[in-house]
Design a protein around this motif. Structure first.
Motif, PDB file in Angstrom:
ATOM      1  N   GLY A 131       0.820  -1.203   0.000  1.00 51.58           N
ATOM      2  CA  GLY A 131       0.000   0.000   0.000  1.00 51.58           C
ATOM      3  C   GLY A 131       0.856   1.256   0.000  1.00 51.58           C
ATOM      4  N   ALA A 132       1.941   1.238   0.777  1.00 48.73           N
ATOM      5  CA  ALA A 132       2.856   2.380   0.809  1.00 48.73           C
ATOM      6  C   ALA A 132       3.512   2.570  -0.546  1.00 48.73           C
ATOM      7  CB  ALA A 132       3.908   2.177   1.886  1.00 48.73           C
ATOM      8  N   LYS A 133       3.933   1.471  -1.162  1.00 48.59           N
ATOM      9  CA  LYS A 133       4.545   1.562  -2.489  1.00 48.59           C
ATOM     10  C   LYS A 133       3.574   2.192  -3.483  1.00 48.59           C
ATOM     11  CE  LYS A 133       6.150  -1.326  -6.323  1.00 48.59           C
ATOM     12  NZ  LYS A 133       6.444  -2.700  -6.808  1.00 48.59           N
ATOM     13  N   GLN A 134       2.332   1.731  -3.487  1.00 53.74           N
ATOM     14  CA  GLN A 134       1.340   2.280  -4.415  1.00 53.74           C
ATOM     15  C   GLN A 134       1.114   3.762  -4.180  1.00 53.74           C
ATOM     16  OE1 GLN A 134      -2.879   1.229  -3.798  1.00 53.74           O
ATOM     17  NE2 GLN A 134      -2.960   0.774  -5.985  1.00 53.74           N
ATOM     18  N   ARG A 135       0.931   4.135  -2.921  1.00 56.33           N
ATOM     19  CA  ARG A 135       0.646   5.537  -2.608  1.00 56.33           C
ATOM     20  C   ARG A 135       1.806   6.439  -2.994  1.00 56.33           C
ATOM     21  NH1 ARG A 135      -0.357   8.062   3.462  1.00 56.33           N
ATOM     22  NH2 ARG A 135       0.174  10.196   2.911  1.00 56.33           N
ATOM     23  N   LEU A 136       3.029   6.012  -2.710  1.00 52.03           N
ATOM     24  CA  LEU A 136       4.188   6.852  -2.978  1.00 52.03           C
ATOM     25  C   LEU A 136       4.456   6.989  -4.471  1.00 52.03           C
ATOM     26  CD1 LEU A 136       6.481   5.609  -0.085  1.00 52.03           C
ATOM     27  CD2 LEU A 136       5.241   7.782  -0.223  1.00 52.03           C
ATOM     28  N   ILE A 137       4.243   5.913  -5.230  1.00 53.03           N
ATOM     29  CA  ILE A 137       4.379   6.020  -6.683  1.00 53.03           C
ATOM     30  C   ILE A 137       3.374   7.026  -7.233  1.00 53.03           C
ATOM     31  CG2 ILE A 137       4.126   4.802  -8.878  1.00 53.03           C
ATOM     32  CD1 ILE A 137       5.148   2.283  -7.483  1.00 53.03           C
ATOM     33  N   ARG A 138       2.149   6.944  -6.747  1.00 56.98           N
ATOM     34  CA  ARG A 138       1.133   7.895  -7.200  1.00 56.98           C
ATOM     35  C   ARG A 138       1.496   9.324  -6.800  1.00 56.98           C
ATOM     36  NH1 ARG A 138      -4.729   4.889  -6.162  1.00 56.98           N
ATOM     37  NH2 ARG A 138      -4.397   3.178  -7.665  1.00 56.98           N
ATOM     38  N   ASP A 139       2.085   9.477  -5.618  1.00 60.69           N
ATOM     39  CA  ASP A 139       2.457  10.817  -5.151  1.00 60.69           C
ATOM     40  C   ASP A 139       3.491  11.475  -6.054  1.00 60.69           C
ATOM     41  OD1 ASP A 139       0.717  10.715  -3.019  1.00 60.69           O
ATOM     42  OD2 ASP A 139       2.246  10.285  -1.508  1.00 60.69           O
ATOM     43  N   VAL A 140       4.474  10.697  -6.520  1.00 50.17           N
ATOM     44  CA  VAL A 140       5.555  11.297  -7.312  1.00 50.17           C
ATOM     45  C   VAL A 140       5.188  11.455  -8.781  1.00 50.17           C
ATOM     46  CG1 VAL A 140       7.327  10.425  -5.754  1.00 50.17           C
ATOM     47  CG2 VAL A 140       6.706   9.076  -7.768  1.00 50.17           C
ATOM     48  N   ALA A 141       4.047  10.912  -9.194  1.00 54.12           N
ATOM     49  CA  ALA A 141       3.640  10.970 -10.604  1.00 54.12           C
ATOM     50  C   ALA A 141       3.010  12.321 -10.944  1.00 54.12           C
ATOM     51  CB  ALA A 141       2.676   9.825 -10.925  1.00 54.12           C
ATOM     52  N   VAL A 142       3.830  13.361 -10.879  1.00 53.46           N
ATOM     53  CA  VAL A 142       3.380  14.707 -11.247  1.00 53.46           C
ATOM     54  C   VAL A 142       4.341  15.269 -12.281  1.00 53.46           C
ATOM     55  CG1 VAL A 142       2.211  15.158  -9.061  1.00 53.46           C
ATOM     56  CG2 VAL A 142       4.628  15.718  -9.293  1.00 53.46           C
TER      57      VAL A 142
END
Length: 232
Positions: A131-142
């Motif tokens: 879950g942390a991996k998914q959230r952090l990948i989404r966070d940096v996808a800007v």
């Protein structure tokens, strides 16, 4: 405060103004270091962090066994503080709605993701948190990341498409779309020509989606694309 992102030797990226973060988590850069001695030292430190975290968790659990424990609040505070020195526990707490590009924790997010990308089995053994991996990948996808960070993200995509699929790797399509460039496409095209079947499939799929920004990255889309690609 303005945070300036820079590249450091064997450190990926760092944020000027992130001294407090470095004091807590700077040791973790050794987990992705090219020097075996630095890696070994970081793994020793990681073991110490894991023991400290487990001790704090056990202490907190003991307070919950007592109905009116006066030490429960102190044990909870202690556990939360200890977590700040670990991964991924130390990465939580970014203010809601804040821009990750200016957040001093960004270099450690990239570190955490690179550790998973380069040493997947080690990451799974010590820090498995899908879950942390998914959230952090989404966070940096800007799209408005600093150029140094964009390069680091392209590096991560290149590593990930060349390995067998791991849980939540599909989220990297978001990152690819955010940092789309000639450099990224060139690396993906090289992977498509590799001798590794999964690298050809993964890279080909990402390239196909980059050319079709309106197509959602779903399991159905992946299976449909894979079936079509396999029949060619």
């Amino acid at each position: 405060m303005i945070y300036r992102v820079t590249r450091g030797a064997d450190m990926g990226v760092s944020v000027v103004g992130g001294d407090v973060w470095h004091e807590r988590l700077g040791w973790a850069y050794g987990l992705i270091a090219s020097d075996p001695a630095d890696r070994a030292a970081a793994l020793v430190r990681l073991a110490d962090v894991e023991r400290t975290t487990q001790d704090a968790w056990d202490r907190l659990n003991r307070t919950w066994r007592r109905r009116y424990s006066l030490g429960r609040r102190a044990a909870d505070r202690n556990y939360r503080e200890v977590l700040r020195y670990s991964l991924p526990g130390g990465l939580w707490g970014r203010p809601t709605g804040s821009d990750i590009v200016a957040w001093p924790g960004l270099p450690y997010v990239l570190l955490f993701l690179e550790w998973e990308a380069r040493y997947p089995q080690e990451w799974t053994r010590h820090a498995k948190a899908w879950g942390a991996k998914q959230r952090l990948i989404r966070d940096v996808a800007v799209a408005h990341q600093d150029e140094t960070v964009r390069t680091k993200l392209v590096d991560l995509i290149e590593i990930v498409v060349q390995r067998p699929y791991r849980c939540k790797d599909r989220e990297y399509v978001r990152v690819a779309r955010a940092v789309d460039s000639d450099d990224l496409r060139g690396r993906l095209e090289t992977a498509v020509r590799s001798d590794t079947p999964w690298a050809r499939r993964h890279a080909g799929y990402v390239l196909w989606l980059l050319d079709r920004p309106e197509v959602p990255n779903t399991r159905h889309v992946w299976r449909t694309w894979l079936a079509a690609a396999s029949s060619e």
